[in-house]
Design an enzyme around this catalytic site. Sequence first.
Site, short mmCIF file in Angstrom:
data_model
loop_
_atom_site.label_atom_id
_atom_site.label_comp_id
_atom_site.label_asym_id
_atom_site.label_seq_id
_atom_site.Cartn_x
_atom_site.Cartn_y
_atom_site.Cartn_z
N HIS A 22 25.07 -29.23 -42.22
CA HIS A 22 23.98 -29.12 -41.25
C HIS A 22 23.13 -27.88 -41.52
CE1 HIS A 22 22.11 -29.57 -37.21
NE2 HIS A 22 22.05 -28.25 -37.27
N GLU A 23 23.77 -26.74 -41.65
CA GLU A 23 23.03 -25.50 -41.87
C GLU A 23 22.37 -25.47 -43.24
OE1 GLU A 23 22.36 -23.57 -39.53
OE2 GLU A 23 23.78 -24.35 -38.06
N HIS A 26 18.95 -26.99 -42.97
CA HIS A 26 17.95 -26.02 -42.50
C HIS A 26 17.57 -25.07 -43.62
CE1 HIS A 26 18.16 -27.35 -38.42
NE2 HIS A 26 19.38 -26.91 -38.19
#
Length: 344
Positions: A22-23, A26
Site C-alpha cells: 500500500h505505502e 503512494h
Amino acid sequence: MIANVFWILIALLGFGLLIMVHEFGHCIAAKRGGVQVDEFWIGMGPKLMQKQIGETNYCLCLLPIGGACVMRGEDEDSDDPRAFGNAPWLVRFVTLIAGVVMNFVLGFLIVLCLTWSTSQEALPTIESFAKGFAFEGEQGLMAGDRILKIDGYRIWTGGDVSEGLRRGAADGKFDFLVKRGGERLLIKDLALQNDLDLGEGRKGYGFHFATQELTPLGHLRYALVLSANDARMVWHSLGDLFSGAVGVDQLSGPVGVVAVTAQTAQAGARPFWALLAFISINLGVMNLLPIPGLDGGRLLFLLVEGIRRKPLDRKVEGYVNMAGLCALFALILYVTGQDILRLL
C-alpha cells in the site's frame, strides 16, 4: 509455545506485506510525479532499522500495525516546488489513490494464483435438484434457470447462492430473480430449508449447479469476480455495522487480525493466502471511505478543491486529518482491547 510464535511471525510478515505494498503505491506514484518523499516507514513506533537512499529515509519500525509514506508539504504550506501541496492536481490524485489500487491489484493477483489450478467454475445455473426439493416446477424453480438475484442480492457464481440465502429474509422465504428461456422471471416467497441431502454427507438447500471449464481468459474473469465478491462482502459488512446488525464490539483490530491470520496459516498455505487477499481488498475498500485521516478523506478534500478550482487551507485540512487519525486510533485501541479480552 515456539510453534505459536512462529505462526504469529508468519501472520505479521503477511500483514506487513500488505502495508508495504500500500505505502509503496503512494511512494512510487509520488516519486514518478516529482513529489519529494522524505521518509518511508514499514510499521510504527521505535525504529529498528533505517537507511538513507537518495532523498528518502527508509525505516523498519517495531510495531507491524501501520506504515507511512511521508511526503514534503503533505499537510502544510511549503515553498518547495516539489512539495506535495504544490504538485499538479492530477499528480496528487494519482498519488493518493495509488495505495488503494496496489491493495486491489495484490488481492486480485493472489486470487488469480489460487484459482489458476482450478479447472472448473460453478455457474449459478441450476442443473438438478436434491431429492425432496419442494419448489420444482413452472411456478417455482426449474432445471436450466440461471439465478440472477436472491432477495436483491446479485448472484455472479454458484458460490454466491449460499451467501445470498444467508443474507436473505429472516422468515426463510426468498424471492428469486432468474433467467429462463431468455426472459427474466421473479419467483416470490420460496420457503427453502437448509436440510436437504446433497450427497456425500452434505446438507443444503437442494441445488446442484452446472459447471464449465475455465479457459485462461476465464481464469482472469473468475478471479476478478471472486475479488469483487471480497470487496462486496466488506461493503455489506460496513452496511451491517451502520445499520446496527453488527455491533462495534464485534470488530477486530490488529491483534485480532493477526490472531486469525496465524490460525489460518496453520491450516495451510492456500487458506492463508486467500485470507491475505481478502484483507488486502478490505484495506483497499476501507481506505476509500471518506473519513478524515484515510486516503478517502484526503481524496474528498482534493475533489472539493477540484470543484472549487482553488486549494483549501492546508492548516485546516491538516487539523481535520489529525482529528480523524485521533478518532481512528481511539477506535483501534478499543477494538484491540476487545481482541485481547476475546483471546483471554
